[in-house]
Every structure is written in C-alpha cells, then in structure tokens.
Design an enzyme around this catalytic site. Structure first.
Site, PDB file in Angstrom:
ATOM      1  N   TRP A 174      13.390   7.173  -6.460  1.00 50.53           N
ATOM      2  CA  TRP A 174      13.511   8.612  -6.208  1.00 50.53           C
ATOM      3  C   TRP A 174      14.977   9.000  -5.963  1.00 50.53           C
ATOM      4  O   TRP A 174      15.334  10.151  -6.122  1.00 50.53           O
ATOM      5  CB  TRP A 174      12.698   9.012  -4.975  1.00 50.53           C
ATOM      6  CG  TRP A 174      11.219   9.008  -5.136  1.00 50.53           C
ATOM      7  CD1 TRP A 174      10.427  10.090  -5.406  1.00 50.53           C
ATOM      8  CD2 TRP A 174      10.323   7.898  -5.007  1.00 50.53           C
ATOM      9  NE1 TRP A 174       9.106   9.709  -5.468  1.00 50.53           N
ATOM     10  CE2 TRP A 174       9.011   8.374  -5.223  1.00 50.53           C
ATOM     11  CE3 TRP A 174      10.492   6.523  -4.740  1.00 50.53           C
ATOM     12  CZ2 TRP A 174       7.878   7.556  -5.171  1.00 50.53           C
ATOM     13  CZ3 TRP A 174       9.358   5.704  -4.689  1.00 50.53           C
ATOM     14  CH2 TRP A 174       8.088   6.218  -4.900  1.00 50.53           C
TER      15      TRP A 174
ATOM     16  N   HIS B 253      10.054   8.554   0.633  1.00 48.89           N
ATOM     17  CA  HIS B 253      10.328   8.231  -0.777  1.00 48.89           C
ATOM     18  C   HIS B 253      11.821   8.188  -1.098  1.00 48.89           C
ATOM     19  O   HIS B 253      12.189   7.944  -2.239  1.00 48.89           O
ATOM     20  CB  HIS B 253       9.591   9.209  -1.703  1.00 48.89           C
ATOM     21  CG  HIS B 253       8.137   8.871  -1.867  1.00 48.89           C
ATOM     22  ND1 HIS B 253       7.220   9.722  -2.427  1.00 48.89           N
ATOM     23  CD2 HIS B 253       7.450   7.749  -1.532  1.00 48.89           C
ATOM     24  CE1 HIS B 253       6.032   9.140  -2.442  1.00 48.89           C
ATOM     25  NE2 HIS B 253       6.131   7.945  -1.900  1.00 48.89           N
TER      26      HIS B 253
ATOM     27  N   ARG C   2       5.895   0.762   2.823  1.00 47.64           N
ATOM     28  CA  ARG C   2       4.687   1.150   2.083  1.00 47.64           C
ATOM     29  C   ARG C   2       3.456   0.410   2.636  1.00 47.64           C
ATOM     30  O   ARG C   2       2.360   0.980   2.714  1.00 47.64           O
ATOM     31  CB  ARG C   2       4.885   0.867   0.585  1.00 47.64           C
ATOM     32  CG  ARG C   2       3.700   1.263  -0.276  1.00 47.64           C
ATOM     33  CD  ARG C   2       4.008   1.200  -1.782  1.00 47.64           C
ATOM     34  NE  ARG C   2       2.785   1.324  -2.564  1.00 47.64           N
ATOM     35  CZ  ARG C   2       2.291   0.366  -3.368  1.00 47.64           C
ATOM     36  NH1 ARG C   2       2.937  -0.774  -3.533  1.00 47.64           N
ATOM     37  NH2 ARG C   2       1.173   0.559  -4.018  1.00 47.64           N
TER      38      ARG C   2
ATOM     39  N   HIS D 221       0.202   2.318   3.915  1.00 42.60           N
ATOM     40  CA  HIS D 221      -1.127   2.149   3.306  1.00 42.60           C
ATOM     41  C   HIS D 221      -2.132   1.511   4.261  1.00 42.60           C
ATOM     42  O   HIS D 221      -3.329   1.762   4.146  1.00 42.60           O
ATOM     43  CB  HIS D 221      -1.024   1.357   2.008  1.00 42.60           C
ATOM     44  CG  HIS D 221      -0.650   2.193   0.834  1.00 42.60           C
ATOM     45  ND1 HIS D 221      -0.969   1.886  -0.465  1.00 42.60           N
ATOM     46  CD2 HIS D 221       0.032   3.370   0.763  1.00 42.60           C
ATOM     47  CE1 HIS D 221      -0.493   2.822  -1.286  1.00 42.60           C
ATOM     48  NE2 HIS D 221       0.121   3.719  -0.561  1.00 42.60           N
TER      49      HIS D 221
HETATM   50 ZN1  ZEM Z   1       4.529   6.506  -1.434  1.00 41.68          ZN
HETATM   51  N1  ZEM Z   1       4.300   5.826  -3.324  1.00 41.68           N
HETATM   52  N2  ZEM Z   1       3.161   7.979  -1.767  1.00 41.68           N
HETATM   53  N3  ZEM Z   1       4.666   7.099   0.523  1.00 41.68           N
HETATM   54  N4  ZEM Z   1       5.814   4.994  -1.058  1.00 41.68           N
HETATM   55  C1  ZEM Z   1       5.001   4.796  -3.901  1.00 41.68           C
HETATM   56  C2  ZEM Z   1       5.992   4.017  -3.306  1.00 41.68           C
HETATM   57  C3  ZEM Z   1       6.378   4.144  -1.991  1.00 41.68           C
HETATM   58  C4  ZEM Z   1       2.492   8.233  -2.952  1.00 41.68           C
HETATM   59  C5  ZEM Z   1       2.479   7.402  -4.089  1.00 41.68           C
HETATM   60  O1  ZEM Z   1       1.512   7.547  -5.037  1.00 41.68           O
HETATM   61  C6  ZEM Z   1       3.429   6.347  -4.272  1.00 41.68           C
HETATM   62  C7  ZEM Z   1       4.027   8.161   1.110  1.00 41.68           C
HETATM   63  C8  ZEM Z   1       3.273   9.096   0.434  1.00 41.68           C
HETATM   64  C9  ZEM Z   1       2.866   8.983  -0.897  1.00 41.68           C
HETATM   65  C10 ZEM Z   1       6.454   4.755   0.130  1.00 41.68           C
HETATM   66  C11 ZEM Z   1       6.185   5.349   1.363  1.00 41.68           C
HETATM   67  C12 ZEM Z   1       5.344   6.433   1.526  1.00 41.68           C
HETATM   68  C13 ZEM Z   1       4.587   4.641  -5.253  1.00 41.68           C
HETATM   69  C14 ZEM Z   1       5.113   3.567  -6.185  1.00 41.68           C
HETATM   70  C15 ZEM Z   1       3.626   5.608  -5.496  1.00 41.68           C
HETATM   71  C16 ZEM Z   1       2.925   5.815  -6.827  1.00 41.68           C
HETATM   72  C17 ZEM Z   1       4.394   2.259  -5.923  1.00 41.68           C
HETATM   73  C18 ZEM Z   1       4.906   1.155  -6.815  1.00 41.68           C
HETATM   74  O2  ZEM Z   1       4.782   1.299  -8.034  1.00 41.68           O
HETATM   75  O3  ZEM Z   1       5.437   0.165  -6.276  1.00 41.68           O
HETATM   76  C19 ZEM Z   1       1.749   9.474  -2.817  1.00 41.68           C
HETATM   77  C20 ZEM Z   1       0.879  10.108  -3.881  1.00 41.68           C
HETATM   78  C21 ZEM Z   1       1.996   9.946  -1.544  1.00 41.68           C
HETATM   79  C22 ZEM Z   1       1.526  11.192  -0.872  1.00 41.68           C
HETATM   80  C23 ZEM Z   1       1.113  12.270  -1.522  1.00 41.68           C
HETATM   81  C24 ZEM Z   1       4.269   8.155   2.527  1.00 41.68           C
HETATM   82  C25 ZEM Z   1       3.680   9.170   3.515  1.00 41.68           C
HETATM   83  C26 ZEM Z   1       5.078   7.071   2.791  1.00 41.68           C
HETATM   84  C27 ZEM Z   1       5.619   6.564   4.087  1.00 41.68           C
HETATM   85  C28 ZEM Z   1       5.756   7.310   5.184  1.00 41.68           C
HETATM   86  C29 ZEM Z   1       7.489   3.749  -0.070  1.00 41.68           C
HETATM   87  C30 ZEM Z   1       8.465   3.249   0.979  1.00 41.68           C
HETATM   88  C31 ZEM Z   1       7.439   3.369  -1.404  1.00 41.68           C
HETATM   89  C32 ZEM Z   1       8.330   2.382  -2.132  1.00 41.68           C
HETATM   90  C33 ZEM Z   1       7.694   1.014  -2.197  1.00 41.68           C
HETATM   91  C34 ZEM Z   1       8.518  -0.007  -2.934  1.00 41.68           C
HETATM   92  O4  ZEM Z   1       7.981  -1.101  -3.150  1.00 41.68           O
HETATM   93  O5  ZEM Z   1       9.668   0.217  -3.285  1.00 41.68           O
END
Ligand code: ZEM
Length: 288
Positions: free
Chosen positions: A190, A174, A46, A50
C-alpha cells in the site's frame, strides 16, 4: 535425611512469566533480509488482527481468546492464507516459554511488531487461554472481504463493536506489508515503506490518483497513476475515500500522525481484547 526433607517441601510455584523478556525475544525474530520486505512485522500484525477479528459481540464468540486458528477449520479458512508463516515463526518463542498461551503470544507479537516498526506502544495484558479443540472455532466468513463495499465493512466492524472512526483508524495498519498473489490473490504494498509504521496510508490514499489496475489478471484492485503504479489499494480501502464519513477521518489522520497513533492504539488494544475475560489483577504492560 536431608533428601527426604527436601522431598516433603511443597513444589515450587512456577516463576511468573516476564512478558518483557518474551517481547524482547519476539523483537529479535522480526528482521530477516530473505523474507518479503525484510521483516515479519507486517504478517505478525495481520496474525493478531485475524485471530481477533472473528469476534461477535452479540454472542461473545470468536476473538483472540482460544487461539483457535491452530485448528483446521480456521487455519484452512482462505482468509487466513499465509498466516501459518507467522505462526511458525513464533514457535521457538512458545518452546522457550511454554507458559505463554498461543492467544497471548499472537497478540503480543502484533503489539511488539507495531512498536518495533516505529509505531505507538500499545498497552497489552496477559490472560488469554487456549481452546482445546476445533469445536471452539468461529464460523468462517467473519473476516472482511476486500472485494466488497462500505456496507460490508460496517457490518463486519460493527459486529465487533467498532464505530466509523475506529474502522478508519484500524485500516491505517495497511501502511504495513503487502498483498501476496499466493495468499489473497492481490499484489503490491500500500505504501513505499511497508515496514515503517507511519500515517502514509492516509496521506497516499488522499493524495494519489487511484485507478483500477490494468494488465492485472488477479482480483480487481486499484493502483496509483501519479506515482509509478507500484502501490495499491483494495476496493475496501477505496471506500475509506468514497464514503463521506470515512473520508473525514482519513483527512484527520493524514493531517496529524499523533492523533492517528492515539486512535489506532486504543482501537487495536480493544481489538485484541474483544471477548477476553482477563484475571482481575492483570496489569497493562507498556513496552519501552
Ligand atoms: Zn488487512 N489485508 N484487511 N488489515 N492486513 C491484507 C494484508 C494486511 C483486509 C484485507 O482483505 C487484506 C485490516 C483490515 C483489512 C493487515 C492488517 C490489517 C491483505 C493481503 C488483504 C487482502 C494479504 C496477503 O496477500 O498477504 C480487509 C478487507 C480489511 C478490512 C476491510 C486491519 C483492521 C488490520 C490491522 C489492524 C496487515 C498488517 C497486512 C499485511 C500482511 C503482510 O503479510 O504483509
């Protein structure tokens, strides 16, 4: 006399950094039974995402170059809540290898995490530099908002230069990690194996019966009914199923994990290289 001669010698060129050694040290930092599901891997991915996902191809601003998330405006962006955990975990690596830029370190950590969790070896190269002040921070609001619809998702990813298939391919990340009520406000993972890189995001998305979660006072999200209601989808994840074009790719990636690994690998490499001017001689490093 000998000492004087030694003093006259030109200062030694610093040894070129062995990024494979850095990668091996990052891999050692992943597991921790006391953290989340036992691994910092998901939060490293993440962080890489970001750091990169602020890119705007129209003017070349944002992106992983600069590591601007070290500065107040971007570190304090609500969208980045919790990523201090990942940045802090990587500090000992920066201390051990001061030559590496934070921008290279954060993106390399994402690539190492994906590989170590069973995913593809994504070719990575060094050459990002760190910005010196908050003035280089991109404006807030460039990262996607999980409560929004397909129009928003396309706007955000098209701004970076991604097409529909790349959007769906990236979303499969995800499979990893979970939502934290104290970070994003959402909760649950997820998938059932959130520290293993598989195409389970697509197979679950396509096969479970998703319903708005009841008895949850956080932001609106979906959870599964066929199962025990212990996995989730964000509204933006559901768009992958509801949009006809997105859904074609969900099916493609659910049916063939290798096809997804290939699509993810090229899209993630593109993501972490957006806006970066690499030195001409920078070789791609493929971790074994
Ligand atoms: Zn995420 N992501 N993401 N994402 N994401 C979360 C967690 C993780 C969106 C999003 O709002 C959120 C991509 C695209 C998008 C990861 C990787 C990638 C979380 C939860 C949210 C709300 C955060 C938390 O509470 O800790 C949205 C709206 C997306 C696109 C529309 C893409 C592209 C990614 C990588 C290629 C990963 C690995 C996580 C898990 C983080 C963790 O700490 O477990």
């Amino acid at each position: 006399k000998a000492a004087a001669a030694a003093e006259e010698e030109a200062p030694k060129e610093p040894e070129p950094l062995d990024y494979r050694k850095v990668a091996a040290d990052i891999a050692e930092l992943l597991d921790d039974v006391d953290y989340d599901d036992g691994s910092y891997g998901p939060v490293f991915v993440r962080l890489a995402w970001h750091a990169s996902g602020t890119y705007n191809k129209a003017d070349g601003t944002g992106g992983s170059n600069g590591a601007t998330m070290r500065f107040g405006p971007e570190a304090g962006d609500g969208a980045n809540a919790g990523l201090d955990v990942a940045r802090n975990r990587l500090e000992p690596i920066k201390a051990k290898y001061p030559q590496i830029s934070y921008a290279d370190l954060w993106t390399l950590a994402g690539v190492v995490a994906i590989k170590e969790m069973g995913g593809p070896s994504i070719p990575w190269k060094a050459g990002r530099t760190d910005a010196v002040s908050a003035e280089s921070c991109p404006p807030q609001g460039r990262l996607p908002d999980a409560s929004k619809d397909r129009k928003h998702v396309r706007e955000v990813f098209n701004r970076m230069g991604f097409d529909d298939r790349e959007i769906v391919a990236l979303m499969g990340a995800h499979v990893l990690g979970r939502c934290h009520p104290d970070r994003s406000g959402y909760h649950l993972p997820w998938t059932y194996n959130p520290t293993t890189f598989t195409n389970a995001y697509y197979t679950l998305l396509a096969s479970e019966y998703w319903k708005k979660e009841k008895n949850w006072d956080g932001p609106m999200q979906y959870s599964n009914r066929k199962g025990t209601g212990d996995i989730m989808m964000l509204p933006t994840d559901m768009e992958m199923l509801w949009d006809r074009t997105f859904k074609q790719y969900v099916k493609e990636f659910a049916n063939d994990e290798q096809v997804w690994f290939d699509a993810f690998s090229s899209a993630f490499k593109k993501l972490i290289e957006l806006g970066v001017q690499f030195p001409a001689e920078a070789p791609d490093i493929v971790l074994e």
